[in-house]
Design an enzyme around this catalytic site. Structure first.
Site, PDB file in Angstrom:
ATOM      1  N   GLY A   1      27.220  23.791  45.058  1.00  0.00           N
ATOM      2  CA  GLY A   1      27.399  24.385  43.726  1.00  0.00           C
ATOM      3  C   GLY A   1      28.791  24.049  43.223  1.00  0.00           C
TER       4      GLY A   1
ATOM      5  NE  ARG B   1      20.531  21.663  39.974  1.00  0.00           N
ATOM      6  CZ  ARG B   1      20.015  22.807  39.563  1.00  0.00           C
ATOM      7  NH1 ARG B   1      18.790  23.122  39.866  1.00  0.00           N
ATOM      8  NH2 ARG B   1      20.709  23.650  38.834  1.00  0.00           N
TER       9      ARG B   1
ATOM     10  CG  LEU C   1      35.017  44.043  52.723  1.00  0.00           C
ATOM     11  CD1 LEU C   1      33.903  43.675  53.678  1.00  0.00           C
ATOM     12  CD2 LEU C   1      35.591  45.409  53.099  1.00  0.00           C
TER      13      LEU C   1
ATOM     14  CD  GLU D   1      35.953  43.636  35.540  1.00  0.00           C
ATOM     15  OE1 GLU D   1      36.241  42.916  36.504  1.00  0.00           O
ATOM     16  OE2 GLU D   1      34.826  43.637  35.020  1.00  0.00           O
TER      17      GLU D   1
ATOM     18  CG  HIS E   1      33.094  44.806  44.833  1.00  0.00           C
ATOM     19  ND1 HIS E   1      32.860  43.844  45.783  1.00  0.00           N
ATOM     20  CD2 HIS E   1      33.004  44.174  43.635  1.00  0.00           C
ATOM     21  CE1 HIS E   1      32.627  42.682  45.174  1.00  0.00           C
ATOM     22  NE2 HIS E   1      32.708  42.856  43.871  1.00  0.00           N
TER      23      HIS E   1
ATOM     24  NE  ARG F   1      43.832  58.616  40.468  1.00  0.00           N
ATOM     25  CZ  ARG F   1      45.076  58.951  40.134  1.00  0.00           C
ATOM     26  NH1 ARG F   1      45.581  60.108  40.525  1.00  0.00           N
ATOM     27  NH2 ARG F   1      45.811  58.153  39.404  1.00  0.00           N
TER      28      ARG F   1
ATOM     29  CE  LYS G   1      49.395  61.950  41.195  1.00  0.00           C
ATOM     30  NZ  LYS G   1      48.608  62.459  40.083  1.00  0.00           N
TER      31      LYS G   1
HETATM   32  C1  BG6 Z   1      32.694  40.596  40.958  1.00  0.00           C
HETATM   33  C2  BG6 Z   1      31.781  41.076  39.885  1.00  0.00           C
HETATM   34  O1  BG6 Z   1      32.102  40.784  42.210  1.00  0.00           O
HETATM   35  O2  BG6 Z   1      33.906  41.325  40.901  1.00  0.00           O
HETATM   36  C3  BG6 Z   1      32.437  40.959  38.518  1.00  0.00           C
HETATM   37  O3  BG6 Z   1      30.580  40.310  39.898  1.00  0.00           O
HETATM   38  C4  BG6 Z   1      33.790  41.633  38.523  1.00  0.00           C
HETATM   39  O4  BG6 Z   1      31.610  41.544  37.529  1.00  0.00           O
HETATM   40  C5  BG6 Z   1      34.627  41.171  39.705  1.00  0.00           C
HETATM   41  O5  BG6 Z   1      34.438  41.292  37.306  1.00  0.00           O
HETATM   42  C6  BG6 Z   1      35.913  41.963  39.808  1.00  0.00           C
HETATM   43  O6  BG6 Z   1      36.726  41.406  40.805  1.00  0.00           O
HETATM   44  P1  BG6 Z   1      38.295  41.624  40.771  1.00  0.00           P
HETATM   45  O7  BG6 Z   1      38.757  41.003  42.037  1.00  0.00           O
HETATM   46  O8  BG6 Z   1      38.787  40.928  39.550  1.00  0.00           O
HETATM   47  O9  BG6 Z   1      38.507  43.088  40.712  1.00  0.00           O
END
Ligand code: BG6
Length: 490
Positions: free
Chosen positions: A12, A47, A190, A226, A250, A346, A380
């Site tokens: 890829g 590809r 991780l 985000e 995550h 937190r 804190k």
């Molecule tokens: C990815 C998600 O695993 O993690 C994304 O698919 C997200 O949607 C990204 O934006 C966030 O990663 P980081 O390292 O920028 O916090």
């Protein structure tokens, strides 16, 4: 350390992930001399029919460190790019993979000394739908040359399936072709510095050991925010949503590291055994403890259906049914298109019994671990307000990495994780049973969302998220303070 020929194959190679993450991480490893050009070679496979140089040109832009790059830096980039060869072929026919094998072997024979070995790392920067066929092709055509010794490993990226069944099916397909020791499932969280610090913080500090339980901790919040939306990834995102994209992997991995018991040792199996136990102790998620949102304008993306039910925001409470955590809510929150970009943990402590200072309103003890931006750990604490009066104030014991570790570059998550795959350390990768347990937690809820039984509430992009989300926490007995942290009413 192992020596001999190392071939890293990025499948890829012309895609986004490869360009933005994989190749830059490889370049950083090269720059820091973790990839020895006398032994190593990188192959791109995809590809698209392009030449070696065309691939190099596509990658170059993401490696050059901006405008002020020195001649030396540019030279380094060029030298790195020379290590890359490109092979084009499809993902489901042997022809391309035979050609790839031939190229790798050629390189192995040109580099190999007698004691050398054939180490082959396949990085699948590809959509999971092609994992089974690609793995089969690698198995049939591209395994390391056993007469040279060495190994073959494959690195895969989430999403590993969409729910328990599809994930198990994918695991079974790959599992027929490769041993668990050969499979590296990446969760790039991780690889983040402060995530890797969690076990050290917890188990190397006497301070925390006796306090880390339901007697002292009131609640744990794990928050991902985000400040941008799905931006060009709408098609992918709409199939998955924020729970599959962020929370199931995550945030859940962070929860494991916060909640797990002390592993017998730091070997990968011991650590992952403990994580699995935590996951298996998570109770089914209650509908009334979940809140979903979708930002206004999300469906404007032409690849997203107008009636999409996909959440771009979720808050939920997970409860761990064991002796350490019974009754302590783990509040997970993730959202796109919010007012800031931040990931933090937190850990809020209970109030001090018999408060003689009447200081509870000022807030309680809390440990904050900020993964990004600006890595920090701070606690804190209540202290006496400096001055003649005996009054109290809340302050912080603060470890801000930028100040404390000036001049230290914190490695990118991908850099660290790719190095682990070369070294054969699976500690920071997701094991098959761990993945299964993670899907078990979320699958019933995900199915209800997919069926439209649970619906996201709209919110304004650039806001804190849907206001109703706070009510969820209020119902659970928590009130909002400082914009994005909650404390129980005192
Ligand atoms: C990815 C998600 O695993 O993690 C994304 O698919 C997200 O949607 C990204 O934006 C966030 O990663 P980081 O390292 O920028 O916090």
């Amino acid at each position: 350390a192992e020596t001999g020929c190392l071939s890293i194959v990025v499948l890829g190679a012309s895609g986004d992930l490869a360009k933005k993450k994989t190749f830059p991480a490889l370049f950083n490893l090269y720059r820091q001399r973790f990839l020895n050009p006398d032994e190593g070679h990188i192959f791109g496979y995809a590809r698209t029919k392009i030449s070696d140089d065309e691939l190099r040109n596509r990658i170059r832009g993401n490696l050059v460190p901006g405008k002020g790059a020195s001649g030396e830096q540019l030279e380094e980039v060029s030298k790195f790019l020379q290590l890359i060869r490109y092979v084009s072929g499809s993902y489901d026919s042997e022809e391309g993979f035979r050609l790839l094998d031939k190229e790798i072997s050629k390189h192995e024979f040109s580099k190999n000394t007698k004691e050398g070995s054939s180490r082959r790392l396949f990085y699948l920067a590809l959509p999971p739908s092609v994992y089974p066929s690609v793995c089969k092709m690698i198995r049939n055509c591209c395994m390391n040359k056993s007469d040279l010794g060495g190994w073959t490993r494959i690195v895969v990226e989430k999403p590993f399936g969409k729910d328990l069944d599809s994930s198990e099916q994918l695991s079974a397909q790959i599992g027929e072709l490769f041993d668990e020791q050969q499979i590296y499932r990446i969760d790039h969280y991780l690889g983040k510095e402060l995530v890797q610090n969690l076990l050290v913080l917890r188990f190397a500090n006497r301070f925390f050991l006796p306090l880390w339980n339901r007697d002292n901790i009131d609640n744990v919040q794990i928050v991902f925010r985000e400040d941008f939306g799905t931006e060009g990834r709408g098609g992918y995102f709409d199939e998955y949503g924020i729970i599959r994209d962020i929370i199931q992997n995550h945030l859940l991995q962070i929860l494991c590291l916060i909640a797990m018991e002390k592993p017998i040792s730091l070997t990968p199996e011991h650590i992952r055994d403990e994580k699995v136990k935590v996951l298996q102790s998570v109770l089914p998620i209650k509908d009334e403890e979940v809140f979903l949102g979708q930002y206004d304008g999300y469906t404007d993306d032409p690849t997203v259906p107008d009636n999409s039910n996909t959440p771009t925001f979720a808050t939920m409470i997970l409860r761990i049914h064991n002796e350490r955590w019974e009754g302590v809510p783990f509040i997970l929150k993730a959202g796109k298109a919010l007012n800031s970009r931040k990931a933090e943990i937190r850990i809020q402590f209970k109030t001090v019994p018999g408060d003689i200072f009447k200081c509870q309103k000022q807030g309680r003890n809390e440990i904050v671990i900020r993964l990004q931006p600006s890595e920090a750990i701070y606690m804190k604490v209540t202290v006496k307000q400096p001055g003649l009066e005996m009054s109290t104030i809340q302050s912080e014991l603060d470890l801000s990495y930028q100040q404390r570790y000036q001049g230290v570059t914190i490695p990118e998550a991908y850099e660290r994780l790719i190095l682990d795959t070369i070294r054969g350390d699976q500690q920071h990768f997701v094991r098959r049973d761990e993945l299964k347990a993670a899907w078990e937690i979320f699958t019933p809820l995900l199915h209800r969302i997919d069926n439209g039984e649970v619906k996201p509430i709209p919110y304004r992009p650039g806001s804190r998220g849907p206001e109703e989300a706070d009510q969820l926490l209020e119902r659970a007995g928590y009130v909002l303070t400082h914009g994005y942290s909650w404390v129980p009413p005192t």
